[in-house]
Design a protein around this motif. Structure first.
Motif, PDB file in Angstrom:
ATOM      1  N   THR A  45     -32.138  30.016  -8.394  1.00 27.50           N
ATOM      2  CA  THR A  45     -31.910  29.830  -6.960  1.00 27.50           C
ATOM      3  C   THR A  45     -32.158  28.374  -6.577  1.00 27.50           C
ATOM      4  N   VAL A  77     -32.781  26.300  -2.805  1.00 25.65           N
ATOM      5  CA  VAL A  77     -32.958  26.451  -1.360  1.00 25.65           C
ATOM      6  C   VAL A  77     -32.675  25.121  -0.687  1.00 25.65           C
ATOM      7  N   VAL A 108     -29.834  29.745   0.888  1.00 23.94           N
ATOM      8  CA  VAL A 108     -30.352  30.045  -0.447  1.00 23.94           C
ATOM      9  C   VAL A 108     -29.157  30.322  -1.360  1.00 23.94           C
TER      10      VAL A 108
END
Length: 413
Positions: A265, A267, A318
């Motif tokens: 991920t 962000v 995200v």
């Protein structure tokens, strides 16, 4: 002298406004075959035993020619190469390569290769995806008495360098006495001294490094690591494509490399005062699209617990991608459209862009029909094929760069 700045390929599946904006023309760096498009170049030179004329070169580079299956790295004339290895950065696995004469490089597709030169011909792990990159690490040792030699008790590394981001690591037990380029001086964990710099000029850098033997105590530094981060090795790049100023809107393209195994991920926290729309992007290594969610407040922390300074008003996008494999890395490009009336606006009949840049590599593209009138920070200025003006800000310092840009409409005569 030819330009050494890397060429970028920024063609993605985007909103119409973003697709129109994501383009750049420039020339490949001098250290690559002339017909290749490359990006993200960084070179580390490790000086070996004084008097040997040998130094190890680690060269990180991304091939960006869509569909390319090979990459050609020239062996500089006057240098004798040995101990070559090539790694696919996405997987961490070795890549096949061979040393070929310039005539063979030309026959294999590098049309401007020097027929009297030699090249490391690398077979890429996969064809370069459209708009993506084939990232590799070339590791080799050069023997070159004209570039690395001894004068009395002083070692000298004198070599013109053709890319922006470089580092030179001194042999163990040597102290720096001279650097012709403004540079960070950083101590490696094993005690060796590293001289690292970003060159903001468009031509080759006539680098000269000198050092002498010295017995220096080693040990962990008391200075916070964040204060000693190597600027030249940072991998983030961002381009802002300004829409017409009455809208307060701009598209952006942001490249980032994730190296921590298992992470999947990224962000992107929206700066206070801005709002975000049309998020998207891709994994540059494969061309696969990024999945994304726009979250607020506590939802951000639940999705990414390590995100700092989250308030109930915080907005973030995200992005998700396949987890980074052990020994490898993943490079992504995110795209978004921001609205920010405080930092991008009209004042009278003048376009005003007033924003802080925290990264080493930043660029701003003015909207069509506007002429640059002021730039508070030095920038490399160029004109795109469609007539828009692009400003590239390379900040070798570790602090933020406050940039104020103004422009006025071009009046037809």
């Amino acid at each position: 002298m030819p330009s050494k700045h890397a060429a970028w390929a920024l063609i993605l599946v985007l909103s119409p406004a973003q697709a129109q904006n994501l383009a750049r023309d420039s020339q490949p760096p001098e250290d690559t075959a002339a017909t290749q498009l490359t990006d993200d170049s960084y070179t580390r030179y490790e000086l070996l035993v004084p008097g040997s004329a040998k130094f190890r070169i680690l060269y990180w580079v991304s091939a960006t020619d869509a569909g390319a299956t090979k990459y050609f790295n020239p062996i500089r004339k006057g240098s004798r190469a040995s101990d070559e290895r090539v790694t696919d950065l996405a997987t961490g696995k070795p890549l096949p390569f061979r040393i070929v004469p310039g005539t063979a490089a030309r026959a294999a597709g590098s049309k401007n290769a020097d027929p009297e030169g030699e090249y490391v011909q690398v077979t890429l792990a996969r064809p370069v995806p459209k708009g993506g990159e084939g990232r590799i690490l070339i590791d080799k040792t050069y023997e070159d008495a004209k570039s690395y030699f001894v004068e009395g008790d002083t070692i000298v590394f004198s070599r013109p360098l053709g890319i922006d981001r470089n580092a030179v690591v001194l042999p163990a037990g040597y102290r720096l006495t001279y650097s012709s380029m403004p540079a960070q001086v950083l101590q490696e964990r094993d005690g060796r001294i590293k001289v690292s710099f970003i060159d903001v000029s468009p031509a080759q850098s006539p680098l000269v490094i000198k050092a002498r033997p010295a017995a220096v105590a080693s040990g962990p530094s008391s200075v916070p690591a964040a204060r000693l981060d190597e600027r030249a090795a940072q991998t983030r790049e961002i381009v802002y494509y300004l829409q017409q100023p009455e809208t307060h809107r701009f598209d952006l393209s942001h490249d980032y490399t994730e190296t921590k195994a298992g992470v999947g991920t990224y962000v992107n926290v929206v700066r206070a005062g801005s709002s975000v729309a049309d998020p998207g992007g891709m994994v540059l290594d494969t061309g696969a699209p990024l999945r994304h969610k726009v979250l607020r407040g506590a939802a951000i922390t639940r999705a990414a617990p390590d995100t700092k300074d989250v308030t109930p008003e915080t907005e973030a996008v995200v992005f998700s991608f396949p987890p980074v494999p052990r020994g490898g890395s993943t490079r992504i490009r995110i795209t978004e459209t921001y609205t920010d009336p405080e930092r991008y606006k009209m004042v009278g009949d003048e376009l005003v862009w007033d924003r802080t840049f925290g990264r080493a590599a930043n660029a701003v593209v003015l909207p069509a029909g506007w002429a640059l009138t002021n730039s508070s920070a030095p920038a490399i200025t160029s004109e795109l094929p469609d007539g828009r003006v692009r400003l590239d800000f390379l900040n070798p310092r570790t602090d933020e760069l406050q940039v104020l840009i103004t422009a006025r409409r071009i009046v037809s005569r």
